[in-house]
Design an enzyme around this catalytic site. Sequence first.
Site, short mmCIF file in Angstrom:
data_model
loop_
_atom_site.label_atom_id
_atom_site.label_comp_id
_atom_site.label_asym_id
_atom_site.label_seq_id
_atom_site.Cartn_x
_atom_site.Cartn_y
_atom_site.Cartn_z
N GLU A 260 28.26 -13.57 14.61
CA GLU A 260 28.94 -12.34 14.18
C GLU A 260 29.04 -11.48 15.42
O GLU A 260 28.03 -11.14 16.03
CB GLU A 260 28.10 -11.66 13.10
CG GLU A 260 28.82 -10.55 12.40
CD GLU A 260 27.93 -9.37 12.22
OE1 GLU A 260 26.92 -9.48 11.53
OE2 GLU A 260 28.25 -8.33 12.83
N CYS A 297 28.05 -2.95 13.17
CA CYS A 297 29.22 -3.82 13.31
C CYS A 297 30.28 -3.44 12.28
O CYS A 297 31.42 -3.88 12.38
CB CYS A 297 28.84 -5.28 13.18
SG CYS A 297 27.68 -5.58 11.87
#
Length: 521
Positions: A260, A297
Site C-alpha cells: 500500500e 494514506c
Amino acid sequence: MTNDTATLNRASDAGFRSISADTGEPFGEPFAVHGPADVDAACAAAEAAFDAYRSTDRETRAAFLEKIGEEILAIGDELIETAMRESGLPRARLEGERGRTVGQLKMFAGVVRKGGWLGLRIDPALPERQPLPRPDLRLRMIPLGPVAVFGASNFPLAFSTAGGDTASALAAGCPVVVKGHPAHPATGALVAEAIRRAVAASGLPEGVFSHLVGPGNELGSQLVQDPRITAVGFTGSRGGGLALMKLAQAREVPIPVYAEMSSINPVLLMPEALKARGAALGTAFVGSLTMGAGQFCTNPGLLLAIEGEGLDAFVEAAKTALVEAGASTMLTPGIHKAYSESVENLASHAQVETVARGKVGEGVTQGQAAFFSTTAEAFLADKALGHEVFGASSILVRCRNEEELRQVLVAAEGQLTATLHMDAGDAELAARMVPVLERKAGRILANGWPTGVEVTHAMVHGGPFPSTSDGRTTSVGSLAIDRFLRPVSYQNLLPELLPADLRDGAQAGLPRLIDGQLHND
Ligand SMILES: NC(=O)c1ccc[n+]([C@@H]2O[C@H](COP(=O)([O-])OP(=O)(O)OC[C@H]3O[C@@H](n4cnc5c(N)ncnc54)[C@H](O)[C@@H]3O)[C@@H](O)[C@H]2O)c1
Ligand SMILES: O=CCCC(=O)C(=O)O
C-alpha cells in the site's frame, strides 16, 4: 527498555537508537542491527514452524490471536508513552490505535472460528455421468507459507508489528517475520515481546513470529529475497513498495507483494452540496486534512469542484480554519523534510496558488499545513500535481464544467478512496461519476471524509496502482486474509488422505458450496 534481539543471533553492527519525533534526538538503549544471519535464522524458524502452525485447529489459532491482543493491552501505558515519544502522535490517537489493533485481532479470531476463509467446495463424484464419469473434487484454501511484513511508520500499532498484515497472515496460518519500522524500534520491540508471549502461552513453535530491526534498506531486501518467504505485506512509500516488488519479481521463485503506497484520495465537492453548506464543508475538510499531521494514506489531498455558488464560501472557510491550524510534529525528520520540500515545490509552481498555510511550527519536525488551488487545465498538464504529498497538504482543482471534472478524474492515478459531498440535487451528476470512481478507487464514500478506516468485513483499504500494488484485495478488514491463502483441489483422494474439513460429514457449521449450492448448516 526491552532490547529486541530475542532468540535471534546478536548482530555485529553497532546498534541504532530510537529518535524522539519532537526533537530529532536519539534516546534510550541502542538496538542491535539485525543482519543476514538473523534473516536466515528467522526465515528458517518460520519455515520450520509452518506445518505445525497451519495444522492448528481453528479454536487454537483464534485463541492465539486474542491472546496477542491481551498481551498488547497488558503492556499498559509504557506502550503508549513509548509510541508517543517515537512517533510524535498524541495519546488519544495512540490509545485509539491500540484499541483498533486489538479489535482487529479479535475480528480475525472470529473469522478463523467461522471458517468461511477455508472456502470449502465439494463436487461429489458422478460415476454414472456420460460420456465420462465426473471425479470427486474437493477444494479448500491453504496458507501460502512464511510472510514478511513491513511495519508502517504512520500507524505504529495498527499497521505495524501486530497490525493488519500480521493479524491477517497469522489468521491465514502463515508464520510472520516482521521487518520493524526504524522510526519506532522501541514500540515495535514491546509489541513483538507481547506476540512472543502469546506464542509461548499458546504452545506454538517460536518461529511463528520473528521481529527484525535495522535502520537501512538492506535488511528488508534480504528478507524479501529469502526463498522461504512466500508473500510480503507493506505500507509505506511508493519508492519502497516498488523496490520490494522488483526484488520479489526478480527472485528465482517470484512472490506476491501486497504494497500500500500512495494515494491522494479525491474529494468531489458537488454543486448543490456546495450551495447548501460550502462553508461548513470547508471547515470540516481542514479537520480531516490536519488529522495526525496529515500522515494518513487516506488524507484528502485532492479536492475537485465545478466553479459555482458555494465554492468561494468553501475556500474562505477552509482558509479561516487552516490559518488557525497548529503545526504538528511529524513522524520522522526525514518525513518532515520530504513534506516541506514537496510543499515548497507546490508553492513555487507557476500554475498553483497558495490559498492558505497553517501556523509555523516551533520544533524541528513540525509540519505546517498547506492548501493550494489550481485549474483543471494546469492539473492535466502536469502529472506531478497529482502525486502524493505525505502530510497536511491538499490541492483544489477548479473545473469549468462536468467534462473537465471527468477528465481530471480519468487522469488521476489509482486511489484508496474517492469521496462525494452531495445533496439530493447532485444525484444525477453523482450517478454519472460513480462508474468513473469505481475504476479509480477501492472505496467510494458519500458525505464523509476518507480518514478513519473502519475495520469490518465490507471494508476495502486498497485500490488500483499506485495506491496499492494489487487492486484486487485489501489490507484492512476481514477480506485481507485472502491475500495469504491459495486454493488446493483434491481429486478422488481416499478419505484418510483428505484434510479433516473436507471429509464426508465433517463440515457441520462451516460455509461450503456443495455442487455449487451454498450450505451453512
Ligand atoms: N501512503 C502511505 O500510507 C504512506 C505511509 C507511510 C509513508 N509514506 C511515504 O513514505 C515516505 C517515507 O516514509 P516511511 O519511512 O514510512 O516509508 P518507506 O517506504 O521509506 O519505508 C517503509 C519500510 O520499508 C523499508 N524500505 C523502504 N525502501 C526500501 C527498499 N528500497 N528496500 C528495502 N526496504 C525498504 C524501510 O526500511 C521501512 O522499513 C513518506 O515521506 C511518505 O511519502 C506513505
Ligand atoms: O495511513 C493509512 C491508513 C489510514 C487509516 O487506516 C485511516 O484513515 O483510518
